[in-house]
Design an enzyme around this catalytic site. Structure first.
Site, PDB file in Angstrom:
ATOM      1  N   LYS A  20      44.610   6.888  76.782  1.00 38.16           N
ATOM      2  CA  LYS A  20      46.111   6.575  76.456  1.00 38.16           C
ATOM      3  C   LYS A  20      46.210   6.290  75.307  1.00 38.16           C
ATOM      4  CE  LYS A  20      46.556   3.346  79.671  1.00 38.16           C
ATOM      5  NZ  LYS A  20      45.104   3.206  80.196  1.00 38.16           N
ATOM      6  N   ARG A  40      52.753  -1.410  84.068  1.00 35.65           N
ATOM      7  CA  ARG A  40      51.789  -1.333  85.135  1.00 35.65           C
ATOM      8  C   ARG A  40      52.009  -1.900  86.247  1.00 35.65           C
ATOM      9  NH1 ARG A  40      47.581  -2.016  80.370  1.00 35.65           N
ATOM     10  NH2 ARG A  40      45.686  -1.592  80.986  1.00 35.65           N
ATOM     11  N   ARG A  68      32.156   2.011  74.178  1.00 36.81           N
ATOM     12  CA  ARG A  68      32.968   1.614  73.039  1.00 36.81           C
ATOM     13  C   ARG A  68      32.810   0.207  72.443  1.00 36.81           C
ATOM     14  NH1 ARG A  68      39.286   1.632  74.515  1.00 36.81           N
ATOM     15  NH2 ARG A  68      40.306   0.634  72.558  1.00 36.81           N
ATOM     16  N   ARG A 120      33.819  -5.850  73.734  1.00 42.68           N
ATOM     17  CA  ARG A 120      34.887  -6.743  74.034  1.00 42.68           C
ATOM     18  C   ARG A 120      34.435  -7.180  75.615  1.00 42.68           C
ATOM     19  NH1 ARG A 120      40.045  -3.245  73.415  1.00 42.68           N
ATOM     20  NH2 ARG A 120      40.010  -3.636  75.470  1.00 42.68           N
ATOM     21  N   ARG A 144      38.933  -3.697  86.538  1.00 42.30           N
ATOM     22  CA  ARG A 144      40.166  -3.185  85.977  1.00 42.30           C
ATOM     23  C   ARG A 144      40.616  -1.850  86.736  1.00 42.30           C
ATOM     24  NH1 ARG A 144      38.733  -2.479  79.934  1.00 42.30           N
ATOM     25  NH2 ARG A 144      40.977  -1.741  79.702  1.00 42.30           N
TER      26      ARG A 144
HETATM   27  P1  ADP Z   1      42.944   3.814  77.343  1.00 43.75           P
HETATM   28  O1  ADP Z   1      44.093   3.425  76.235  1.00 43.75           O
HETATM   29  O2  ADP Z   1      43.469   4.728  78.473  1.00 43.75           O
HETATM   30  O3  ADP Z   1      42.425   2.615  77.831  1.00 43.75           O
HETATM   31  P2  ADP Z   1      41.432   4.708  75.183  1.00 43.75           P
HETATM   32  O4  ADP Z   1      42.162   5.758  74.273  1.00 43.75           O
HETATM   33  O5  ADP Z   1      41.232   3.420  74.473  1.00 43.75           O
HETATM   34  O6  ADP Z   1      41.621   4.759  76.650  1.00 43.75           O
HETATM   35  O7  ADP Z   1      39.692   5.554  75.427  1.00 43.75           O
HETATM   36  C1  ADP Z   1      38.776   4.425  75.658  1.00 43.75           C
HETATM   37  C2  ADP Z   1      37.548   5.093  75.066  1.00 43.75           C
HETATM   38  O8  ADP Z   1      36.999   6.510  75.381  1.00 43.75           O
HETATM   39  C3  ADP Z   1      37.526   4.972  73.653  1.00 43.75           C
HETATM   40  O9  ADP Z   1      36.366   4.709  73.108  1.00 43.75           O
HETATM   41  C4  ADP Z   1      37.774   6.304  73.060  1.00 43.75           C
HETATM   42  O10 ADP Z   1      37.405   6.722  71.890  1.00 43.75           O
HETATM   43  C5  ADP Z   1      37.153   7.205  74.341  1.00 43.75           C
HETATM   44  N1  ADP Z   1      37.791   8.297  74.728  1.00 43.75           N
HETATM   45  C6  ADP Z   1      39.208   8.538  74.797  1.00 43.75           C
HETATM   46  N2  ADP Z   1      39.467   9.991  75.277  1.00 43.75           N
HETATM   47  C7  ADP Z   1      38.339  10.434  75.155  1.00 43.75           C
HETATM   48  C8  ADP Z   1      38.041  11.943  75.529  1.00 43.75           C
HETATM   49  N3  ADP Z   1      38.934  12.726  75.989  1.00 43.75           N
HETATM   50  N4  ADP Z   1      36.488  12.178  75.646  1.00 43.75           N
HETATM   51  C9  ADP Z   1      35.752  11.265  75.322  1.00 43.75           C
HETATM   52  N5  ADP Z   1      36.123  10.015  75.110  1.00 43.75           N
HETATM   53  C10 ADP Z   1      37.336   9.500  74.967  1.00 43.75           C
HETATM   54  P1  AMP Z   2      44.592  -2.184  77.858  1.00 43.34           P
HETATM   55  O1  AMP Z   2      44.282  -2.480  76.529  1.00 43.34           O
HETATM   56  O2  AMP Z   2      46.071  -1.612  77.669  1.00 43.34           O
HETATM   57  O3  AMP Z   2      43.753  -1.704  78.783  1.00 43.34           O
HETATM   58  O4  AMP Z   2      45.200  -3.584  78.233  1.00 43.34           O
HETATM   59  C1  AMP Z   2      44.130  -4.908  78.125  1.00 43.34           C
HETATM   60  C2  AMP Z   2      44.342  -5.954  79.234  1.00 43.34           C
HETATM   61  O5  AMP Z   2      45.584  -6.656  78.830  1.00 43.34           O
HETATM   62  C3  AMP Z   2      44.518  -5.661  80.561  1.00 43.34           C
HETATM   63  O6  AMP Z   2      43.385  -5.399  81.426  1.00 43.34           O
HETATM   64  C4  AMP Z   2      45.701  -6.784  81.173  1.00 43.34           C
HETATM   65  O7  AMP Z   2      44.967  -7.814  81.211  1.00 43.34           O
HETATM   66  C5  AMP Z   2      46.399  -6.889  79.975  1.00 43.34           C
HETATM   67  N1  AMP Z   2      47.691  -6.069  79.954  1.00 43.34           N
HETATM   68  C6  AMP Z   2      47.936  -5.040  79.080  1.00 43.34           C
HETATM   69  N2  AMP Z   2      49.138  -4.415  79.537  1.00 43.34           N
HETATM   70  C7  AMP Z   2      49.695  -4.787  80.473  1.00 43.34           C
HETATM   71  C8  AMP Z   2      50.718  -4.937  81.376  1.00 43.34           C
HETATM   72  N3  AMP Z   2      51.902  -4.021  81.230  1.00 43.34           N
HETATM   73  N4  AMP Z   2      50.792  -5.626  82.427  1.00 43.34           N
HETATM   74  C9  AMP Z   2      50.001  -6.685  82.657  1.00 43.34           C
HETATM   75  N5  AMP Z   2      48.840  -6.840  81.844  1.00 43.34           N
HETATM   76  C10 AMP Z   2      48.405  -5.931  80.675  1.00 43.34           C
END
Ligand code: ADP
Ligand code: AMP
Length: 213
Positions: free
Chosen positions: A13, A88, A123, A156, A167
């Protein structure tokens, strides 16, 4: 255009939202980033949120709804915005409706759980500038070291495998119901998100091109 990115943690995302934001200029609003910033800044909201985040649980609705609504009211959101990580829960989605905030489309990123666990646990983040790397797909030039400031990268708490699995459970219980919530409103665009970033991005763009404002 007002867009929601939906999908499990690690679906991409943030990655896709950042690219769409760069192309169109719509701000990328990540509630996860807002909360992590609040934790770093030692604010009252950050102190309340930290333990939920570290355990892979959702922070209370009223806390995150207040933060998000305040941000969406800024002038830079007038032409459109990308919501990454919000809503969410059904209550959060209802809060957008109650505030009269229109949503044009919901990109539903579909990816299997094993792929997600692999992506997140590879990551790494810079503790100083917060730049995110992926040891397989987006490695730093020197292993374990930030390209920008030479700091040692760290993982993290919520990127450790057992927390990622929690999660995913939280996602299934509290967030997945939003798919049918938005499907009933005719807003869902499914995007296959298990492939490489460029191919996910092409599918996301195709979905957006099919959306009328
Ligand atoms: P979200 O916001 O849905 O939690 P992220 O965009 O933070 O996901 O992506 C999670 C991890 O996966 C990051 O380390 C990112 O660089 C990697 N990643 C994201 N999209 C892809 C993809 N299509 N293929 C491989 N790795 C990806
Ligand atoms: P994310 O980086 O979007 O995966 O969010 C990291 C963490 O922040 C999640 O695991 C939740 O603990 C909290 N969080 C982020 N967005 C929300 C939301 N819309 N509602 C509740 N908790 C959230």
């Amino acid at each position: 255009m007002n867009i929601i990115l939906l999908g499990p943690p690690g679906a991409g995302k943030g990655t896709i939202a950042a690219r769409i934001s760069k192309e169109h200029g719509w701000p990328h609003l990540s509630t996860g980033d807002m909360l992590r910033e609040a934790v770093r800044d030692g604010t009252e909201s950050g102190a309340k949120a930290k333990s939920y985040m570290d355990e892979g649980k959702l922070v209370p609705d009223e806390l995150i709804i207040t933060i998000l609504l305040e941000r969406v009211a800024h002038d830079d959101c007038e032409e459109g915005f990308l919501l990454d990580g919000f809503p969410r829960t059904i209550a959060q989605a209802d809060a957008l409706v109650e505030q009269g905030i229109r949503i044009d489309t919901v990109l539903n990123l579909i990816v299997d759980h094993d792929t997600v666990v692999r992506r997140i646990s590879t990551r790494w983040t810079c503790p100083t500038c917060q730049r995110v790397y992926n040891s397989i797909t987006l490695p730093p030039t020197q292993e374990g070291i930030c390209d920008d400031d030479g700091e040692a990268l760290y993982q993290r708490e919520d990127q450790k495998e057992d927390v990622v699995r929690q999660r995913l459970v939280t996602y299934g219980e509290q967030t997945e119901p939003l798919i049918s919530y938005y499907r009933k409103k005719g807003l869902i665009k499914d995007v296959e998100a298990g492939g490489e970033v460029d191919s996910v991005m092409s599918s996301a763009k195709a979905a957006l091109n099919n959306t009328s404002e």
